[in-house]
Design a protein around this motif. Structure first.
Motif, PDB file in Angstrom:
ATOM      1  N   LYS A 115       0.836  -1.202   0.000  1.00 31.07           N
ATOM      2  CA  LYS A 115       0.000   0.000   0.000  1.00 31.07           C
ATOM      3  C   LYS A 115       0.868   1.249   0.000  1.00 31.07           C
ATOM      4  O   LYS A 115       0.585   2.212  -0.704  1.00 31.07           O
ATOM      5  N   ARG A 116       1.922   1.227   0.785  1.00 31.17           N
ATOM      6  CA  ARG A 116       2.822   2.363   0.863  1.00 31.17           C
ATOM      7  C   ARG A 116       3.452   2.660  -0.503  1.00 31.17           C
ATOM      8  O   ARG A 116       3.688   3.820  -0.851  1.00 31.17           O
ATOM      9  N   GLY A 118       1.997   2.046  -3.357  1.00 29.95           N
ATOM     10  CA  GLY A 118       0.972   2.314  -4.343  1.00 29.95           C
ATOM     11  C   GLY A 118       0.645   1.138  -5.246  1.00 29.95           C
ATOM     12  O   GLY A 118       0.064   1.316  -6.312  1.00 29.95           O
ATOM     13  N   ILE A 119       0.976  -0.065  -4.817  1.00 31.27           N
ATOM     14  CA  ILE A 119       0.689  -1.267  -5.593  1.00 31.27           C
ATOM     15  C   ILE A 119      -0.705  -1.781  -5.287  1.00 31.27           C
ATOM     16  O   ILE A 119      -1.401  -2.279  -6.141  1.00 31.27           O
ATOM     17  N   VAL A 120      -1.111  -1.643  -4.017  1.00 32.63           N
ATOM     18  CA  VAL A 120      -2.439  -2.061  -3.557  1.00 32.63           C
ATOM     19  C   VAL A 120      -3.162  -0.844  -3.049  1.00 32.63           C
ATOM     20  O   VAL A 120      -2.563   0.022  -2.387  1.00 32.63           O
ATOM     21  N   SER A 121      -4.460  -0.765  -3.349  1.00 29.43           N
ATOM     22  CA  SER A 121      -5.235   0.407  -2.883  1.00 29.43           C
ATOM     23  C   SER A 121      -5.662   0.246  -1.435  1.00 29.43           C
ATOM     24  O   SER A 121      -5.686  -0.792  -0.877  1.00 29.43           O
TER      25      SER A 121
END
Length: 121
Positions: A115-116, A118-121
């Motif tokens: 998440k950090r 920006g790969i997973v929302s």
């Protein structure tokens, strides 16, 4: 010395579609790795959907978490087992609650860095 913030890389002209869940990102990585093992070659911009990372970015993050002792060998074992099956643990398929717990723990621990970045929302 401060580290630079992860900026990602441009893989497509179209906007990248982030993964909705860590599980989705992991299963995508496993499919990519299986194709690579069978001889497929990857290149930027060839996929149907633009992604914000390369499969190796997820592999590097799992390796970093393992070296940092955040993921244990048992976590890697269930990630591998259910990743190869391309499905999460299922009690109807005979998977144990302990395996399901390890699966959830591993994905939870992987979620924060993905998440950090920006790969997973």
């Amino acid at each position: 010395m401060a580290r630079d913030k992860y900026a990602g890389c441009v893989l497509h002209d179209q906007p990248a579609e982030v993964f909705a869940t860590t599980e989705e990102a992991w299963l995508w990585f496993v499919r990519c790795q299986s194709a690579r093992d069978e001889g497929a070659r990857f290149g930027a911009g060839r996929g149907e959907v633009a992604r914000p990372c390369e499969p190796d970015d997820i592999a590097r993050e799992v390796g970093r978490l393992y070296r940092g002792r955040i993921l244990r060998p048992a976590h890697l074992k269930v990630l591998d087992r259910f990743g190869r099956r391309l499905a999460p643990p299922d009690p109807w398929a005979g998977d144990s609650p302990a395996e399901a717990r390890l699966w959830e723990e591993a994905l939870d621990r992987l979620a924060t860095p993905l998440k950090r970045k920006g790969i997973v929302s």
